[in-house]
Design a protein around this motif. Structure first.
Motif, short mmCIF file in Angstrom:
data_model
loop_
_atom_site.label_atom_id
_atom_site.label_comp_id
_atom_site.label_asym_id
_atom_site.label_seq_id
_atom_site.Cartn_x
_atom_site.Cartn_y
_atom_site.Cartn_z
N LEU A 131 -51.11 9.15 -20.57
CA LEU A 131 -50.67 10.22 -21.47
C LEU A 131 -49.19 10.13 -21.82
O LEU A 131 -48.61 11.10 -22.32
N SER A 132 -48.57 8.97 -21.58
CA SER A 132 -47.13 8.85 -21.82
C SER A 132 -46.77 8.93 -23.30
O SER A 132 -45.63 9.26 -23.65
N ARG A 133 -47.72 8.63 -24.17
CA ARG A 133 -47.45 8.69 -25.61
C ARG A 133 -47.79 10.05 -26.21
O ARG A 133 -47.64 10.25 -27.43
N VAL A 134 -48.27 10.97 -25.39
CA VAL A 134 -48.55 12.32 -25.89
C VAL A 134 -47.23 13.09 -25.98
O VAL A 134 -46.48 13.15 -25.01
N ASN A 135 -46.97 13.65 -27.15
CA ASN A 135 -45.80 14.52 -27.31
C ASN A 135 -46.18 15.89 -26.77
O ASN A 135 -46.69 16.76 -27.48
N LYS A 136 -45.96 16.09 -25.47
CA LYS A 136 -46.44 17.29 -24.79
C LYS A 136 -45.83 18.56 -25.37
O LYS A 136 -46.52 19.57 -25.55
N GLU A 137 -44.54 18.52 -25.68
CA GLU A 137 -43.87 19.72 -26.19
C GLU A 137 -44.47 20.12 -27.54
O GLU A 137 -44.70 21.32 -27.79
N ALA A 138 -44.72 19.14 -28.39
CA ALA A 138 -45.27 19.44 -29.71
C ALA A 138 -46.72 19.94 -29.61
O ALA A 138 -47.11 20.88 -30.31
N VAL A 139 -47.51 19.33 -28.73
CA VAL A 139 -48.88 19.78 -28.54
C VAL A 139 -48.92 21.22 -28.05
O VAL A 139 -49.69 22.06 -28.54
N LEU A 140 -48.07 21.54 -27.08
CA LEU A 140 -48.03 22.90 -26.55
C LEU A 140 -47.51 23.90 -27.58
O LEU A 140 -47.97 25.05 -27.64
N ALA A 141 -46.57 23.46 -28.42
CA ALA A 141 -46.09 24.34 -29.49
C ALA A 141 -47.20 24.65 -30.48
O ALA A 141 -47.31 25.77 -30.99
N HIS A 142 -48.05 23.65 -30.73
CA HIS A 142 -49.19 23.87 -31.62
C HIS A 142 -50.16 24.87 -31.02
O HIS A 142 -50.63 25.80 -31.69
#
Length: 357
Positions: A131-142
């Motif tokens: 999951l290193s390529r997942v933009n976690k902050e952006a996903v959670l913001a969504h």
């Protein structure tokens, strides 16, 4: 189905069926092209339960992982705010890829979809990705941008229903990424509590008919958020269990009263009872024979009903339901996340690594 007829699990045929689903989308399922991510999830999950994901070559595994990441919408100043990020459901939603990077889109209303984000993350975990390529902050913001004032969630900023399905998806995403700050948990729990109807089970929202699918989404979301034991009174708990147990009819499990049994509720109802520690109240052997009666002996795969065409959703959910009951040759399932325990253990190892960083 004859009460004396005995069925066996056609493992090899089911493996071939799900491997075909990885390669092509059957003509009968072309309407699912924009939600192809879910088709991938069901195929990978089913193969994982049968311990054949490891048979996928490293080249094909990389190809699938890379394809999933091309469907991630990344924040871009002046075009994509974080609230629009997440994962799309299929490549046909990406616009003109010759003019934009594959991780972007030229569609004005392009936005991630909460269910596709859940299935994308789950598929990556099944494939062993970090999951290193997942933009976690952006996903959670969504995810945060989709919560409504009543605690429920929309599926996308482009407009959709808001109901229990997407409460569950929000809870799974936050659990996978180990960050519940993106949602108002108290409001989500209240929404679930308000969705319990007079029947004793849960609907998609307040005053809506109780249903096996929405009941699962509610029970599993509460479990993932750590509120399953506190959300309902003892009386509510007993009535909920009773409603779920009464869904067994003609051997199989139905989604609501006066409906025929359907293979997929083997998981939706079975997993709900598993999370409530009451799975033993179901007649395991009768259920097993119903599920296996829906197998296609030629193509492989399981169907919604006996003598109906198979599909990936019912194949996986039928198998995952059987796994809950200890079917030989199937890996154990994590009932809350709807992935194998093996995949869940991989996720827990990622969580441990994140905490140590």
């Amino acid at each position: 189905m004859s009460p004396r007829e005995e069925f066996t699990f056609l493992r090899k045929r089911h493996v071939k069926f799900l491997k075909r689903c990885l390669q092509v989308l059957p003509s009968s399922l072309t309407s699912f092209d924009t939600s192809r991510m879910t088709v991938l999830f069901f195929a990978l999950s089913g193969l994982d339960l049968m311990e054949t994901v490891e048979d996928i070559s490293s080249a094909e595994r990389k190809q699938i992982i890379d394809w999933i990441y091309t469907l991630q919408i990344l924040p871009q100043e002046g075009q994509y705010e974080s609230s629009h990020c997440g994962f799309r459901g299929g490549s046909s939603l990406m616009g003109d890829s010759t003019k934009m990077p594959k991780s972007q889109s030229v569609l004005e209303l392009d936005s991630g979809h909460i269910a596709m984000t859940y299935t994308a993350l789950s598929s990556l975990i099944i494939l062993g990705d970090d999951l290193s390529r997942v933009n976690k902050e952006a996903v959670l913001a969504h995810v945060a941008s989709l919560q409504c004032s009543d605690g429920s969630f929309y599926s996308t900023l482009g407009g959709s229903e808001n109901d229990m399905r997407f409460v569950y998806c929000a809870a799974t995403i936050c659990y996978i990424l180990q960050d519940f700050s993106a949602i108002n948990v108290d409001a989500a729990v209240t929404y679930i509590q308000n969705s319990m109807g007079y029947e004793g089970a849960l609907g998609q929202g307040a005053s809506l008919e109780a249903h096996g699918g929405s009941t699962y989404c509610a029970v599993a979301a509460l479990d993932l958020m750590g509120h399953l034991k506190s959300a309902f009174s003892d009386t509510q708990h007993e009535r909920l269990v009773r409603w779920l147990v009464l869904r067994q009819t003609d051997g199989g499990l139905q989604g609501r009263p006066n409906k025929p049994p359907d293979t997929c509720y083997t998981f939706w109802v079975g997993a709900s009872l598993k999370l409530l520690d009451k799975l033993e109240l179901i007649d395991k052997e009768e259920l097993r024979q119903f599920v296996l009666s829906t197998q296609d002996p030629i193509t492989g795969g399981l169907a919604k009903y006996p003598d109906s065409p198979p599909d990936g959703l019912h194949t996986y959910l039928g198998m995952s339901g059987l796994s809950l009951f200890g079917e030989d040759g199937l890996q154990p399932v994590n009932p809350a996340l709807n992935i194998s325990q093996r995949a869940h253990e991989h996720l827990l190892s990622l969580h441990k690594g994140w905490r140590n960083v």
